[in-house]
Design a protein around this motif. Structure first.
Motif, short mmCIF file in Angstrom:
data_model
loop_
_atom_site.label_atom_id
_atom_site.label_comp_id
_atom_site.label_asym_id
_atom_site.label_seq_id
_atom_site.Cartn_x
_atom_site.Cartn_y
_atom_site.Cartn_z
N ASP A 57 -8.03 8.73 -4.83
CA ASP A 57 -8.72 9.99 -4.57
C ASP A 57 -8.52 10.53 -3.15
OD1 ASP A 57 -10.13 8.07 -3.24
OD2 ASP A 57 -12.10 8.68 -3.96
N ASP A 58 -7.52 10.00 -2.44
CA ASP A 58 -7.26 10.55 -1.11
C ASP A 58 -5.83 10.24 -0.72
OD1 ASP A 58 -7.79 11.99 1.17
OD2 ASP A 58 -9.64 10.90 1.64
N TRP A 59 -5.32 10.98 0.24
CA TRP A 59 -3.90 10.94 0.59
C TRP A 59 -3.46 9.58 1.12
CZ3 TRP A 59 -1.41 10.11 5.27
CH2 TRP A 59 -2.24 9.95 6.39
N TRP A 60 -4.34 8.86 1.80
CA TRP A 60 -3.94 7.66 2.52
C TRP A 60 -3.89 6.40 1.65
CZ3 TRP A 60 -7.79 4.01 2.42
CH2 TRP A 60 -9.08 4.46 2.17
N LYS A 61 -4.22 6.55 0.38
CA LYS A 61 -4.21 5.38 -0.50
C LYS A 61 -2.84 5.20 -1.15
CE LYS A 61 -9.20 5.58 -1.16
NZ LYS A 61 -10.33 5.76 -2.11
N ILE A 62 -2.60 5.86 -2.28
CA ILE A 62 -1.29 5.75 -2.94
C ILE A 62 -0.46 7.00 -2.73
CG2 ILE A 62 -0.12 5.43 -5.15
CD1 ILE A 62 -2.48 3.80 -6.11
N ASP A 63 -1.10 8.16 -2.67
CA ASP A 63 -0.40 9.44 -2.61
C ASP A 63 0.74 9.42 -1.59
OD1 ASP A 63 -0.43 11.74 -4.11
OD2 ASP A 63 -1.84 12.83 -2.85
N ARG A 64 0.44 9.04 -0.37
CA ARG A 64 1.44 9.14 0.70
C ARG A 64 2.63 8.24 0.47
NH1 ARG A 64 -1.21 5.90 5.89
NH2 ARG A 64 -2.12 4.16 4.72
N THR A 65 2.42 7.08 -0.17
CA THR A 65 3.53 6.15 -0.33
C THR A 65 4.52 6.61 -1.39
OG1 THR A 65 2.30 4.75 -1.90
CG2 THR A 65 2.13 4.20 0.44
N ARG A 66 4.22 7.70 -2.08
CA ARG A 66 5.21 8.26 -2.99
C ARG A 66 6.37 8.90 -2.22
NH1 ARG A 66 0.45 9.18 -6.30
NH2 ARG A 66 0.61 7.65 -7.96
N MET A 67 6.21 9.04 -0.92
CA MET A 67 7.29 9.53 -0.08
C MET A 67 8.28 8.43 0.28
SD MET A 67 5.28 12.22 2.45
CE MET A 67 4.22 10.99 3.24
N PHE A 68 7.95 7.16 -0.02
CA PHE A 68 8.84 6.05 0.29
C PHE A 68 10.23 6.24 -0.32
CE2 PHE A 68 5.72 2.26 1.13
CZ PHE A 68 5.31 2.88 2.30
N GLY A 69 10.27 6.69 -1.57
CA GLY A 69 11.54 6.80 -2.26
C GLY A 69 12.48 7.82 -1.65
N ASP A 70 11.95 8.77 -0.89
CA ASP A 70 12.76 9.77 -0.21
C ASP A 70 13.09 9.32 1.22
OD1 ASP A 70 12.38 11.48 -2.47
OD2 ASP A 70 10.48 12.15 -1.60
N GLU A 88 3.58 4.70 11.78
CA GLU A 88 4.05 3.65 10.88
C GLU A 88 4.89 4.22 9.73
OE1 GLU A 88 0.46 1.42 10.00
OE2 GLU A 88 1.03 -0.04 11.52
N PHE A 89 4.68 5.49 9.39
CA PHE A 89 5.58 6.10 8.43
C PHE A 89 6.95 6.35 9.09
CE2 PHE A 89 6.96 10.02 5.93
CZ PHE A 89 7.46 9.28 4.87
N GLY A 90 6.92 6.69 10.37
CA GLY A 90 8.16 6.82 11.11
C GLY A 90 8.92 5.51 11.16
N ASP A 91 8.18 4.40 11.36
CA ASP A 91 8.82 3.08 11.32
C ASP A 91 9.47 2.83 9.96
OD1 ASP A 91 7.95 2.62 13.89
OD2 ASP A 91 6.27 1.34 13.30
N PRO A 99 5.60 -6.47 8.35
CA PRO A 99 4.61 -6.80 7.33
C PRO A 99 3.20 -6.31 7.63
CG PRO A 99 6.01 -8.69 7.80
CD PRO A 99 6.31 -7.65 8.85
N ASN A 100 2.92 -6.01 8.90
CA ASN A 100 1.57 -5.52 9.24
C ASN A 100 1.48 -4.00 9.23
OD1 ASN A 100 3.01 -4.93 11.53
ND2 ASN A 100 1.66 -6.00 12.97
N ASN A 101 2.51 -3.31 8.75
CA ASN A 101 2.46 -1.86 8.59
C ASN A 101 1.44 -1.51 7.52
OD1 ASN A 101 3.05 0.86 7.68
ND2 ASN A 101 5.06 0.72 8.62
N GLU A 102 0.43 -0.73 7.88
CA GLU A 102 -0.67 -0.46 6.94
C GLU A 102 -0.22 0.29 5.70
OE1 GLU A 102 -3.74 1.95 8.60
OE2 GLU A 102 -2.53 3.78 8.59
N TRP A 103 0.89 1.02 5.79
CA TRP A 103 1.35 1.76 4.62
C TRP A 103 1.73 0.80 3.50
CZ3 TRP A 103 3.17 7.22 4.26
CH2 TRP A 103 2.64 8.01 5.28
N PHE A 104 2.37 -0.31 3.83
CA PHE A 104 2.71 -1.30 2.82
C PHE A 104 1.43 -1.92 2.23
CE2 PHE A 104 6.69 -1.72 5.48
CZ PHE A 104 7.53 -1.14 4.54
#
Length: 512
Positions: A57-70, A88-91, A99-104
């Motif tokens: 229900d918010d961008w920072w959970k799963i939504d944003r990680t759909r950009m991983f494939g691009d 960390e998205f820039g990383d 492994p400590n990147n919060e996006w993962f």
């Protein structure tokens, strides 16, 4: 399926810590799995909850990680060039993966939460005193959702713990990773169960459009077999979908990602959103991926390398994939000149944004945020046809491969007749053309990184990308590199918190 507001959250327990005394205290005046699942309405609500937590229900959970494939490929950059904004998205985008990147961690944790909801719903619905046929369909639907979530995990992290029943927080911390093969076997088993009981798309009532179908289950079976290189099975299930005549390419390419075309003719499975102002039932990505000059956040911007792939082919799909600095996309308004689109070059790594996630001003709701109404297409018919083409090629059936490939190209050619002609290639050139078609047709839809990994060419493609960047003359992203690529990047790292909470039972991927 975010058009339902009820969140039926029954936590899996992975990554959770709590006071033992609190856990032993019986709930008072609350619904639990023991006093729920008494009616058909409650069972249906539980299924809607499984859809909801599959997308969160918010961008920072799963939504944003759909950009991983691009961004994890040659197709896109982090985009937003402000160094401290989502560093960390820039990383991630430059393949500096820790492994400590919060996006993962967020992706891993919230997908497992969705799986936990599915497990609780499966137990509850199976015991519910409801009509047997309805029960069968609801169970099939939940199995599809669980399979979809496990697929999202395994294609990124490799083998993960297979959790097929509700577990307590203490039990969850003892779980170990299953193999990739075991995970795919379970995904396939769930999808087969789902396909046996779900309706076809055209048999669904209008109000159910967007929910899982027989075609979606069979299409994901084709995809699971493609990822495991079981070419005959991938072709078999793709042909089941093709021969069902439930899907087609009648919608013009320019309308595939239109907000006015939800669950269109070629949509096999998509996450449904709306602009409800009371509940967050939309996507944030329309804001996250839009130009900062146009009220967006400016992330996940297409590369000039991707643009040039279209230019070399004289491919008219470019217009409906990338908006470039100065492009005309709408009329001029008092607040913004859409006839000369501004990507805010001072804060944009590539002078481009994604057209597929772009909402015209008239389509943007008040308080847009996580209320963006543009559905997220997870699997569509063109993708399935290209999977069929690839599997057929691997089986030595080049005629079939070209037929499916050229169906996709014929639709693209309708944008500008005479530009996207049928392929006549054979041998390895045909496979290269199938892979190129996947890049052009599905660009900025979150597939490219995962395609490169399963094709076993991530490092080679990204090395070539970096080399080409050194001589790139594009005014916006020339010279920029993704300089940390190695074979370890074929998998995401297992998040550090998950390894720590497991006491070492969950082991790290190689190279991290």
């Amino acid at each position: 399926m975010k058009k339902y507001s009820l969140l039926f959250v029954l936590a899996l327990g992975l990554g959770l810590q709590a006071c033992q005394d609190f856990l032993e205290e019986p709930p008072r005046g609350q619904q639990t799995v023991d006093n729920y699942f008494n009616t058909a309405a409650e069972c249906k609500a539980a299924v809607m909850g499984c859809y909801s937590t599959t997308d969160q229900d918010d961008w920072w959970k799963i939504d944003r990680t759909r950009m991983f494939g691009d961004a994890g490929s040659d197709d896109a950059w982090k985009g937003n060039s402000i160094a401290g904004d989502q560093r960390e998205f820039g990383d991630f985008a430059r393949f500096f993966w820790l492994p400590n990147n919060e996006w993962f961690d967020n992706r891993y944790t919230h997908i497992f939460q969705a799986i936990g909801n599915c497990n609780a719903a499966l137990v509850g619905i199976a015991k519910a005193p409801i009509d047997a046929e309805l029960q069968k369909q609801l169970l099939a639907e939940v199995k599809f959702i669980r399979a979809y979530n496990y697929f999202e995990l395994v294609k990124g992290y490799g083998g993960v713990p297979l959790v097929l029943a509700p577990v307590s927080p203490s039990e969850s911390l003892t779980l170990r990773r299953n193999t990739t093969e075991e995970c795919y076997a379970q995904i396939i088993a769930d999808l087969k169960d789902a396909a046996a009981a779900l309706p076809e798309k055209r048999a669904q009532p209008a109000g159910d459009r967007g929910r899982a179908t027989k075609g979606a289950a069979n299409a994901y079976l084709a995809k699971a077999y493609l990822y495991t290189e079981k070419w005959a099975e991938a072709q078999q299930y793709a042909e089941i979908v093709i021969n069902s005549n439930q899907y087609n390419l009648n919608d013009e390419f320019s309308r595939v990602w239109s907000v006015d075309n939800p669950n269109g003719n070629e949509s096999i499975f998509e996450l449904n959103y709306n602009a409800n102002q009371t509940f967050p039932l939309g996507t944030y990505l329309t804001s996250v991926m839009r130009s900062r000059a146009d009220g967006g956040w400016g992330f996940n911007t297409p590369s000039s390398n991707l643009e040039q792939a279209f230019v070399r082919e004289n491919d008219p799909r470019l217009k409906w994939t990338i908006i470039k600095q100065g492009d005309s996309v709408d009329v001029k308004t008092p607040g913004f000149d859409y006839t000369k689109y501004d990507t805010k070059l001072s804060e944009n790594e590539s002078g481009r944004i994604s057209r597929k996630m772009f909402l015209l001003l008239k389509d943007r709701p008040a308080n847009e945020g996580n209320r963006g109404p543009l559905n997220r297409i997870e699997l569509r018919y063109a993708d399935l046809l290209l999977m069929h083409a690839e599997a057929s090629y691997r089986l030595g059936q080049e005629v079939k491969a070209r037929q499916s490939l050229n169906l996709v190209r014929a639709r693209a050619n309708r944008l500008k007749p005479g530009t996207v002609l049928p392929r006549t290639s054979t041998g390895s050139a045909l496979l290269d053309h199938i892979w190129l078609e996947r890049r052009l047709e599905l660009a900025m839809e979150g597939h490219r990184y995962y395609d490169l990994v399963r094709q076993k060419r991530l490092v080679a493609v990204m090395t070539a990308f970096n080399a080409s960047q050194l001589t790139n003359t594009d005014p916006y992203d020339k010279g920029k590199l993704k300089d940390q690529i190695s074979e370890k990047n074929n998998l995401f790292p297992i998040p550090t918190p998950q390894i720590q909470l497991s006491g070492g039972n969950v082991e790290q991927n190689p190279g991290y």
